[in-house]
Scaffold this motif. Structure first.
Motif, PDB file in Angstrom:
ATOM      1  N   ILE A 116       0.845  -1.310   0.118  1.00  0.00           N
ATOM      2  CA  ILE A 116       0.037  -0.056  -0.108  1.00  0.00           C
ATOM      3  C   ILE A 116       1.021   1.104  -0.194  1.00  0.00           C
ATOM      4  N   ARG A 117       1.936   1.173   0.834  1.00  0.00           N
ATOM      5  CA  ARG A 117       2.872   2.622   0.790  1.00  0.00           C
ATOM      6  C   ARG A 117       3.586   2.452  -0.608  1.00  0.00           C
ATOM      7  N   VAL A 118       3.962   1.510  -1.028  1.00  0.00           N
ATOM      8  CA  VAL A 118       4.734   1.655  -2.602  1.00  0.00           C
ATOM      9  C   VAL A 118       3.699   2.016  -3.532  1.00  0.00           C
ATOM     10  N   ALA A 119       2.286   1.361  -3.652  1.00  0.00           N
ATOM     11  CA  ALA A 119       1.243   1.943  -4.201  1.00  0.00           C
ATOM     12  C   ALA A 119       1.158   3.660  -4.397  1.00  0.00           C
ATOM     13  N   ASP A 120       0.986   3.910  -3.096  1.00  0.00           N
ATOM     14  CA  ASP A 120       0.855   5.448  -2.862  1.00  0.00           C
ATOM     15  C   ASP A 120       2.115   6.256  -3.494  1.00  0.00           C
ATOM     16  N   ALA A 121       3.168   5.919  -3.102  1.00  0.00           N
ATOM     17  CA  ALA A 121       4.514   6.676  -3.683  1.00  0.00           C
ATOM     18  C   ALA A 121       4.361   6.667  -5.168  1.00  0.00           C
ATOM     19  N   MET A 122       4.064   5.609  -5.720  1.00  0.00           N
ATOM     20  CA  MET A 122       4.021   5.579  -7.115  1.00  0.00           C
ATOM     21  C   MET A 122       2.630   6.095  -7.857  1.00  0.00           C
ATOM     22  N   GLY A 123       1.765   6.645  -7.170  1.00  0.00           N
ATOM     23  CA  GLY A 123       0.750   7.396  -7.723  1.00  0.00           C
ATOM     24  C   GLY A 123      -0.513   6.304  -8.118  1.00  0.00           C
ATOM     25  N   VAL A 124      -0.451   5.255  -7.450  1.00  0.00           N
ATOM     26  CA  VAL A 124      -1.516   4.280  -8.074  1.00  0.00           C
ATOM     27  C   VAL A 124      -2.990   4.953  -7.484  1.00  0.00           C
ATOM     28  N   ASP A 125      -3.993   4.698  -8.255  1.00  0.00           N
ATOM     29  CA  ASP A 125      -5.289   5.200  -7.781  1.00  0.00           C
ATOM     30  C   ASP A 125      -6.057   4.564  -6.673  1.00  0.00           C
ATOM     31  N   ALA A 126      -5.716   3.175  -6.727  1.00  0.00           N
ATOM     32  CA  ALA A 126      -6.665   2.574  -5.527  1.00  0.00           C
ATOM     33  C   ALA A 126      -5.551   1.111  -5.414  1.00  0.00           C
ATOM     34  N   VAL A 127      -5.707   0.468  -4.114  1.00  0.00           N
ATOM     35  CA  VAL A 127      -5.378  -0.807  -4.078  1.00  0.00           C
ATOM     36  C   VAL A 127      -6.706  -1.695  -3.707  1.00  0.00           C
ATOM     37  N   VAL A 128      -6.578  -2.725  -4.426  1.00  0.00           N
ATOM     38  CA  VAL A 128      -7.870  -3.937  -4.260  1.00  0.00           C
ATOM     39  C   VAL A 128      -7.157  -5.073  -3.659  1.00  0.00           C
ATOM     40  N   LEU A 129      -7.579  -5.285  -2.204  1.00  0.00           N
ATOM     41  CA  LEU A 129      -6.894  -6.717  -1.899  1.00  0.00           C
ATOM     42  C   LEU A 129      -8.103  -7.811  -2.139  1.00  0.00           C
ATOM     43  N   ALA A 130      -7.622  -8.508  -3.214  1.00  0.00           N
ATOM     44  CA  ALA A 130      -8.518  -9.438  -3.734  1.00  0.00           C
ATOM     45  C   ALA A 130      -8.491 -10.928  -3.142  1.00  0.00           C
ATOM     46  N   GLY A 131      -9.358 -11.735  -3.077  1.00  0.00           N
ATOM     47  CA  GLY A 131      -9.441 -13.014  -2.578  1.00  0.00           C
ATOM     48  C   GLY A 131      -9.452 -13.199  -0.874  1.00  0.00           C
ATOM     49  N   PRO A 132      -9.002 -14.003  -0.376  1.00  0.00           N
ATOM     50  CA  PRO A 132      -8.780 -14.080   0.789  1.00  0.00           C
ATOM     51  C   PRO A 132      -7.488 -13.699   1.136  1.00  0.00           C
ATOM     52  N   SER A 133      -7.680 -12.271   1.966  1.00  0.00           N
ATOM     53  CA  SER A 133      -6.532 -11.518   2.280  1.00  0.00           C
ATOM     54  C   SER A 133      -6.686 -11.024   3.670  1.00  0.00           C
ATOM     55  N   VAL A 134      -5.402 -10.423   4.067  1.00  0.00           N
ATOM     56  CA  VAL A 134      -5.562  -9.816   5.238  1.00  0.00           C
ATOM     57  C   VAL A 134      -6.230  -8.571   5.417  1.00  0.00           C
ATOM     58  N   ASP A 135      -6.874  -8.234   6.770  1.00  0.00           N
ATOM     59  CA  ASP A 135      -7.547  -7.113   6.865  1.00  0.00           C
ATOM     60  C   ASP A 135      -6.700  -5.800   6.929  1.00  0.00           C
ATOM     61  N   PRO A 136      -6.798  -4.955   6.003  1.00  0.00           N
ATOM     62  CA  PRO A 136      -5.863  -3.905   5.832  1.00  0.00           C
ATOM     63  C   PRO A 136      -5.690  -2.989   7.127  1.00  0.00           C
ATOM     64  N   TYR A 137      -6.748  -3.096   7.993  1.00  0.00           N
ATOM     65  CA  TYR A 137      -6.841  -2.277   9.180  1.00  0.00           C
ATOM     66  C   TYR A 137      -6.228  -3.159  10.113  1.00  0.00           C
ATOM     67  N   ASN A 138      -5.611  -4.157  10.093  1.00  0.00           N
ATOM     68  CA  ASN A 138      -4.784  -5.005  11.091  1.00  0.00           C
ATOM     69  C   ASN A 138      -3.727  -3.850  11.610  1.00  0.00           C
ATOM     70  N   GLY A 139      -3.202  -3.987  12.765  1.00  0.00           N
ATOM     71  CA  GLY A 139      -2.364  -3.030  13.166  1.00  0.00           C
ATOM     72  C   GLY A 139      -0.806  -3.012  12.452  1.00  0.00           C
ATOM     73  N   LYS A 140      -0.402  -4.418  12.273  1.00  0.00           N
ATOM     74  CA  LYS A 140       0.793  -4.468  11.476  1.00  0.00           C
ATOM     75  C   LYS A 140       0.609  -3.923  10.199  1.00  0.00           C
ATOM     76  N   CYS A 141      -0.414  -4.095   9.545  1.00  0.00           N
ATOM     77  CA  CYS A 141      -0.580  -3.625   8.245  1.00  0.00           C
ATOM     78  C   CYS A 141      -0.630  -1.974   8.253  1.00  0.00           C
ATOM     79  N   LEU A 142      -1.318  -1.472   9.216  1.00  0.00           N
ATOM     80  CA  LEU A 142      -1.494   0.076   9.157  1.00  0.00           C
ATOM     81  C   LEU A 142       0.159   0.561   9.482  1.00  0.00           C
ATOM     82  N   ARG A 143       0.979   0.027  10.277  1.00  0.00           N
ATOM     83  CA  ARG A 143       2.008   0.436  10.674  1.00  0.00           C
ATOM     84  C   ARG A 143       3.059   0.413   9.387  1.00  0.00           C
ATOM     85  N   ALA A 144       2.849  -0.749   8.606  1.00  0.00           N
ATOM     86  CA  ALA A 144       3.794  -1.054   7.318  1.00  0.00           C
ATOM     87  C   ALA A 144       3.224  -0.180   6.396  1.00  0.00           C
TER      88      ALA A 144
END
Length: 254
Positions: A116-144
């Motif tokens: 997500i951080r890389v996508a933001d830096a590269m000007g990506v319009d959105a990130v779509v976590l598809a399929g069975p994926s981690v909760d993006p609001y998990n604390g470790k994900c937020l910090r990363a």
């Protein structure tokens, strides 16, 4: 505060549509976005971050309470309860995106947050976590994500095949990153609206998802590594996309 502690669990976050942002970087990003409901801080943290918290109502808590609100080994004593953004894939498509990152089946929160951080830096319009994926609001994900989750739309959709179909229907070419891709990243035309599919290092993209892509792309590697971490692969592909578009803009300037 008891309600806030429940937000450590995915089911608690989903039911309340809220999550916890811990530490000055995430709290500052959340305040800028205007999604903060309440802020908890120890007396020490409130004094340490008084400039950041200027004009912000703060509920003072004990060190013990701050530890209960934290999921880190050494809590800094500053946590905000934030509203979960109400954004869907339909919203993303309605904004006519030209670059979308689609990690599929990503279960490691550190990788997801870094992507997500890389996508933001590269000007990506959105990130779509598809399929069975981690909760993006998990604390470790937020910090990363280092606060980037507050700067870019992040959508979770369990149906990866549907995501691919809908992005194609919206006019994006969908490129799958696979080891045996028939097109090298060096030769891929990334000038048009593009969605990148990235799979986890251990298993790669599911075959049924990769088969739906417009094209299959491999990253040329001169060294001995057989594969790349998903966030590393995303960084390379998204950087190349941004580079091509910068070059096209420069060459197209009168």
């Amino acid at each position: 505060m008891a309600a806030a502690v429940k937000l450590h669990r995915h089911i608690g976050r989903r039911r309340a549509a809220r999550f916890l942002a811990e530490g000055p970087n995430l709290v500052e990003a959340a305040l800028r976005r205007g999604v903060v409901y309440e802020v908890f801080a120890t007396e020490t943290a409130a004094e340490r971050f008084r400039t950041l918290l200027s004009g912000v109502p703060v509920e003072l808590v004990t060190d013990r309470a701050a530890k209960a609100l934290s999921d880190t080994v050494t809590p800094v004593g500053l946590v905000a309860v934030c509203a979960m953004p109400d954004v869907s894939l339909d919203d993303v498509i309605a904004d006519r995106p030209t670059l979308v990152a689609v990690p599929v089946g990503i279960s490691e929160p550190g990788n997801a947050g870094t992507l997500i951080r890389v996508a933001d830096a590269m000007g990506v319009d959105a990130v779509v976590l598809a399929g069975p994926s981690v909760d993006p609001y998990n604390g470790k994900c937020l910090r990363a994500s280092a606060g980037s989750i507050f700067s870019i739309p992040v959508v979770a959709d369990p149906d990866a095949s549907s995501v691919v179909h809908r992005l194609k229907d919206a006019g994006l070419q969908v490129l799958a990153t696979v080891v045996d891709g028939d097109v090298s990243l060096d030769d891929a035309d990334l000038s048009g609206p593009t969605a990148w599919l990235f799979g986890p290092e251990a298993h790669g993209l599911p075959a049924e998802v990769a088969s739906l892509a417009t094209g299959r792309v491999h990253i040329p590697m001169a060294g001995g590594a057989e594969s790349l971490n998903v966030a590393s692969a995303a960084a390379i592909c998204l950087h190349e996309t941004a580079r091509q578009r910068r070059a096209a803009n420069v060459s197209g300037t009168p």
